[in-house]
Design a protein around this motif. Structure first.
Motif: not given
Length: 71
Positions: A1-7, A10-14, A33-39
């Motif tokens: 999934m690609i999503a925009a964070t509060a900042s 855009e981040v990509s995560f499983d 839930v998102s899985i990963g270390d993008a945030v």
């Protein structure tokens, strides 16, 4: 999934699913839930907070969730 964070970055995560997530006495069952270390920090989204007014008392180091009163 690609999503925009509060900042607005855009981040990509499983995605995954957990039985529940709880903060104090507020529980969201069968949560996606998102899985990963993008945030670098955990985030609670609208699916968790949508039924609550969020009160931040920074001087006390407290975040309070109060059941929202809808008309």
């Amino acid at each position: 999934m690609i999503a925009a964070t509060a900042s607005q970055a855009e981040v990509s995560f499983d995605l995954g699913r957990v039985r529940s997530i709880a903060v104090g006495n507020v529980t969201l069952p069968n949560a996606q839930v998102s899985i990963g270390d993008a945030v670098s920090v955990g985030l609670l989204g609208n699916d968790f907070l949508r039924d609550y007014d969020v009160i931040i008392r920074s001087g006390e180091g407290v975040v309070e969730l109060v059941k929202a009163q809808y008309n």
